[in-house]
Motif scaffolding. Sequence first.
Motif, short mmCIF file in Angstrom:
data_model
loop_
_atom_site.label_atom_id
_atom_site.label_comp_id
_atom_site.label_asym_id
_atom_site.label_seq_id
_atom_site.Cartn_x
_atom_site.Cartn_y
_atom_site.Cartn_z
N ARG A 186 0.83 -1.19 0.00
CA ARG A 186 0.00 0.00 0.00
C ARG A 186 0.88 1.27 0.00
O ARG A 186 0.70 2.16 -0.81
N HIS A 187 1.86 1.32 0.88
CA HIS A 187 2.61 2.55 1.07
C HIS A 187 3.83 2.66 0.17
O HIS A 187 4.18 3.75 -0.25
N GLN A 188 4.48 1.52 -0.10
CA GLN A 188 5.70 1.59 -0.90
C GLN A 188 5.40 1.51 -2.39
O GLN A 188 5.98 2.21 -3.18
N GLU A 189 4.48 0.61 -2.74
CA GLU A 189 4.19 0.43 -4.16
C GLU A 189 3.00 1.27 -4.59
O GLU A 189 2.75 1.42 -5.78
N LEU A 210 -0.12 0.53 -4.27
CA LEU A 210 -1.16 -0.29 -4.89
C LEU A 210 -2.50 -0.09 -4.18
O LEU A 210 -2.54 0.23 -3.00
N SER A 211 -3.56 -0.29 -4.94
CA SER A 211 -4.90 -0.13 -4.35
C SER A 211 -5.26 -1.41 -3.59
O SER A 211 -4.62 -2.44 -3.76
N TYR A 212 -6.33 -1.34 -2.79
CA TYR A 212 -6.78 -2.51 -2.04
C TYR A 212 -7.06 -3.67 -3.00
O TYR A 212 -6.73 -4.81 -2.73
N LYS A 213 -7.66 -3.33 -4.11
CA LYS A 213 -8.05 -4.36 -5.09
C LYS A 213 -6.79 -5.05 -5.64
O LYS A 213 -6.75 -6.29 -5.74
N ILE A 252 -3.07 -9.76 -5.68
CA ILE A 252 -1.73 -10.33 -5.52
C ILE A 252 -1.70 -11.32 -4.37
O ILE A 252 -1.19 -12.43 -4.50
N LEU A 303 -4.65 -3.94 7.04
CA LEU A 303 -4.00 -2.62 7.04
C LEU A 303 -4.35 -1.86 8.32
O LEU A 303 -3.48 -1.26 8.95
N ARG A 336 -1.76 -0.66 11.13
CA ARG A 336 -1.62 0.75 11.50
C ARG A 336 -1.85 0.95 12.99
O ARG A 336 -1.18 1.77 13.62
#
Lengths: 46, 276
Positions: free
Chosen positions: A2-5, A7-10, A15, A27, A31
Amino acid sequence: MRHQEGLSYKEIADIAQIPPGTVMSRLARARAKLKEYLATRIGKEK
Amino acid sequence: MNCEEITSLMDVYVDGELDPITSQKIEQHLRDCGKCEQAYEAHTALTHAISRSVPYYKAPIELRQRVHASLRDEVDDKPTRTVPRGSQLLVTRKQPEPRAVLFGMPWNWLGLAAAVILAAIIFSSSLPRLRQPTSDQFLATQLIASHVRSLMADHLTDVASSDQHTVKPWLDAKLDFAAPVVDLSGEGFPLIGGRLDYLDNHPVAALIYQRRKHFINLFAWPASPGASKAQKTMSRQGYHLLHWVDSDFNYWAVSDVSDGELQTFKRSFQQQIAPH
């Protein structure tokens, strides 16, 4: 992912082959843990 | 929407995963509620802090190689069996990552791709030999164009001098090679001057000689090692081209004088530069 790449939740769900809801809850849990950890660390530093 | 609802949705809102209507509602609430606005700021700060300061490791190449090796072993060992669950998961996990797309492909496709690339390399390396006549034709077109341009555009010479000791230093200063320059007045081909040109992907020296009312452009540039020393003659659009190679240089003479006269010019030129 989520934070580095960014990418969306979907995308993460596709993946990791888990439902998007699980992505969201994991997530949130991560957090919360991070927040807790940071809070104790900051607390100790003070 | 109350503050509690907002708090529960904050993560998803910051991640930009909410539907537009709910997002709008939250935006509206954030404008009105200082406390939630602050929480939002904290969330965004945390998100940025994670992306900025958490170390990001790329998988080492050895890992990639190990994964490939084990995949290859799996495929080799059990060609008829279905791929075990673990490996299948690995492949499908890799697919969405753009950098790993190549490696997520089945091996037979990779093999085919490698074969195609290899064939392309072999073909392209043998291409120069196959294309030799064509590249000469292309060069001839460039030479004639340059010759014609030099005559039509009032740009025959960059340095107009019949003195080889003026023309040569001028050219030497502009090029990374020292082109041979000789005056052939005694042989009936007086030197008019020199010019810089660009041919066959090189900066080249152009020497201009006169034959009665005709001009001869002699283009010279360093010969590549192993270049064919065979003399070539060509005629195109009423122009004659004569090509020869000596130990150091490639020469192309272009003119509308007859082929015989170009041969005489070449002989005179070679005789003159020989003693030096």
